[in-house]
Design an enzyme around this catalytic site. Structure first.
Site, mmCIF file in Angstrom:
data_model
loop_
_atom_site.group_PDB
_atom_site.id
_atom_site.type_symbol
_atom_site.label_atom_id
_atom_site.label_comp_id
_atom_site.label_asym_id
_atom_site.label_seq_id
_atom_site.Cartn_x
_atom_site.Cartn_y
_atom_site.Cartn_z
ATOM 1 N N VAL A 68 0.862 -1.188 0.000
ATOM 2 C CA VAL A 68 0.000 0.000 0.000
ATOM 3 C C VAL A 68 0.892 1.229 0.000
ATOM 4 C CG1 VAL A 68 -1.674 1.351 1.329
ATOM 5 C CG2 VAL A 68 -1.885 -1.148 1.232
ATOM 6 N N ALA A 113 4.627 4.099 2.820
ATOM 7 C CA ALA A 113 4.109 2.860 2.229
ATOM 8 C C ALA A 113 4.299 1.734 3.227
ATOM 9 C CB ALA A 113 4.847 2.543 0.932
ATOM 10 N N LYS A 114 3.693 0.617 2.964
ATOM 11 C CA LYS A 114 3.935 -0.587 3.762
ATOM 12 C C LYS A 114 3.557 -1.786 2.914
ATOM 13 C CE LYS A 114 5.340 -1.590 7.942
ATOM 14 N NZ LYS A 114 6.278 -0.815 8.769
ATOM 15 N N GLY A 115 4.210 -2.899 3.186
ATOM 16 C CA GLY A 115 3.885 -4.113 2.449
ATOM 17 C C GLY A 115 3.848 -5.293 3.384
ATOM 18 N N ASP A 154 10.851 -5.258 8.013
ATOM 19 C CA ASP A 154 9.876 -5.060 9.088
ATOM 20 C C ASP A 154 9.799 -6.390 9.835
ATOM 21 O OD1 ASP A 154 7.762 -2.927 9.943
ATOM 22 O OD2 ASP A 154 6.620 -4.786 9.942
#
Ligand code: NAD
Length: 425
Positions: A68, A113-115, A154
């Site tokens: 995202v 963002a992050k995934g 992460d």
């Protein structure tokens, strides 16, 4: 091993709700107009993919992956990739927005963002994780890019996965592109100082806040929850600056020594003891590890997991200052009581932004094709962290709001102003 029970009472909040409740208070204080509010609250892009991977036994398993991009108004988006069983799109959306505010608070030219991939990396072989990482990278080849979207480690991922991601992306581009990802091993273009960067930023934020509260570091007592990357470096660097770390904890329990714990010794012990403090004899094992949070100390540093300070224990917190090393350690509901009690908070999006700051330096060095010394990295990140703290502190005075809301105000104001200049359709 005496594993710590989760905190008994938890407020009902998911990361998205808890982020939005602070976002809403800050946008109101800032008087943000509704149109810009609507732009900033929604992610600009979300991509979900199915990733078929051949497992070691020859079977094919399909994994669900997401990325995202909350915002790229300030620059290419930045954020980690999480491998965990509870990865879901709502959480990824919340964490992506969080990254936007974090990057904006420390004034680095990144969006957020992050995934994530829903998987259990502990039950997978290195080969399976490698194939999954390469499949994810292929699927996201049109999303990732050093000028578009830059992933990082992460939960469940680290330098190894980032190396595979960089390699796979580079293969598809036909050239080595190490700036596509940060948190890489040093030999692949990782930055000196990255490992300790988040803990170092926590230390800089803590000292800056102590100065405002007129707490002399040489007389300060500190409790640190979590003795991993963030907590142990924060404790070590604060101890080196004269503070007395009376309590630290990890998954094995909480440890207390009123004369101060020898943090170097504790780190050495942990490193030779499967990563935990279990059996550490430099302090007493506390009966209830949750009591660390309510010790009579000057500074409390939650640096483990989210929602540990909640309606069930916030009234008992005695620290004058909370420096949030972890992401989201304080529930949104507990904020009001912390403010009533007059406790200062150096909030997560400010206090733990040292990590993303040095990730930014890694990207800068990769693009320059040059390596900075550790001293240069530390000097520049300390300055960024100190400037960010001062800006947030000034905003808290100007808007008469607590530091957490002030941090959101600084961040939202910056993104909103940039958006107004850039314009939309
Ligand atoms: P880590 O895995 O290195 O360490 C986590 C530590 O917390 C371990 O010592 C573990 O034993 C301990 N822990 C786990 N559950 C606990 C509990 N219930 N009570 C007490 N201790 C417990 O993780 P980390 O990288 O240090 O990250 C810690 C927090 O900081 C997370 O919230 C993470 O999202 C956040 N954070 C990390 C970075 C970074 O650069 N590593 C950057 C920003 C934010």
């Amino acid at each position: 091993m005496g594993y710590i029970e989760p905190a008994p009472i938890k407020d009902k909040a998911n990361p998205f709700e808890s982020m939005m409740s602070r976002f809403n208070i800050a946008t109101e204080a800032l008087g943000l107009d509704e149109e810009v509010y609507n732009v900033l609250k929604s992610p600009s892009k979300q991509v979900s993919v199915s990733l078929p991977v051949t497992m070691d036994d020859g079977s094919i398993k399909v994994f669900e992956g997401h990325r995202v991009i909350h915002s790229n108004i300030l620059g290419p988006s930045k954020g980690g990739v999480r491998y965990a069983m509870d990865v879901n799109i709502d959480e990824v959306k919340a964490l992506a927005a969080w990254m936007t505010w974090k990057c904006a608070v420390v004034d680095i030219p990144y969006g957020g963002a992050k995934g994530g991939i829903r998987c259990n990396p502990r039950e997978m072989s290195a080969g399976e994780i490698e194939r999954l990482t390469r499949a994810y990278t292929q699927s996201m080849a049109g999303v990732f890019g050093p000028d578009r979207d830059i992933p990082a480690p992460d939960m469940g991922t680290g330098p190894r996965e980032m190396a595979w991601l960089m390699d796979e992306y580079s293969r598809s581009m036909g050239t080595t592109v190490n700036a596509v990802v940060t948190g890489k091993p040093l030999v692949l273009g990782g930055s000196l100082g990255r490992v300790e960067a988040t803990g170092r930023g926590v230390m800089v934020s803590a000292l800056a806040a102590m100065e405002k509260l007129k707490i002399n570091p040489y007389h300060a007592t500190i409790a640190v929850q979590g003795f991993g990357n963030v907590g142990s470096y924060a404790a070590l660097l604060m101890a080196e600056r004269g503070c007395t770390i009376v309590s630290v904890s990890d998954i094995s329990g909480a440890y207390y020594n009123e004369n101060g714990i020898d943090i170097k010794k504790a780190i050495g012990y942990r490193n030779n003891n499967n990563g935990t403090l279990e059996g550490f004899d430099g302090a007493e094992l506390m009966k209830d590890p949750n009591d660390l949070l309510t010790l009579d100390v000057d500074v409390l540093v939650p640096a483990a997991i989210e929602d540990v300070i909640h309606l069930g224990n916030v009234n008992d917190v005695k620290a004058k200052l909370i420096v949030e090393g972890a992401n989201g350690p304080t529930s949104a509901e507990a904020d009001a009581i912390i403010n009533e009690k007059g406790i200062m908070v150096a909030p997560d999006i400010l206090a733990n932004a040292g990590g993303v700051t040095v990730s930014y330096f890694e990207w800068v060095q990769n693009r320059l094709g040059y390596k900075w010394t550790r001293e240069r990295v530390n000097r520049r990140s300390d300055r960024i962290m100190k400037d960010a703290f001062d800006k947030v502190y000034q905003a808290s005075l100007k808007y008469k709001v607590p530091m957490r809301i002030a941090a959101y105000i600084v961040a939202i104001d910056k993104v909103a102003e940039t958006y107004k200049f850039r314009g939309g359709f």
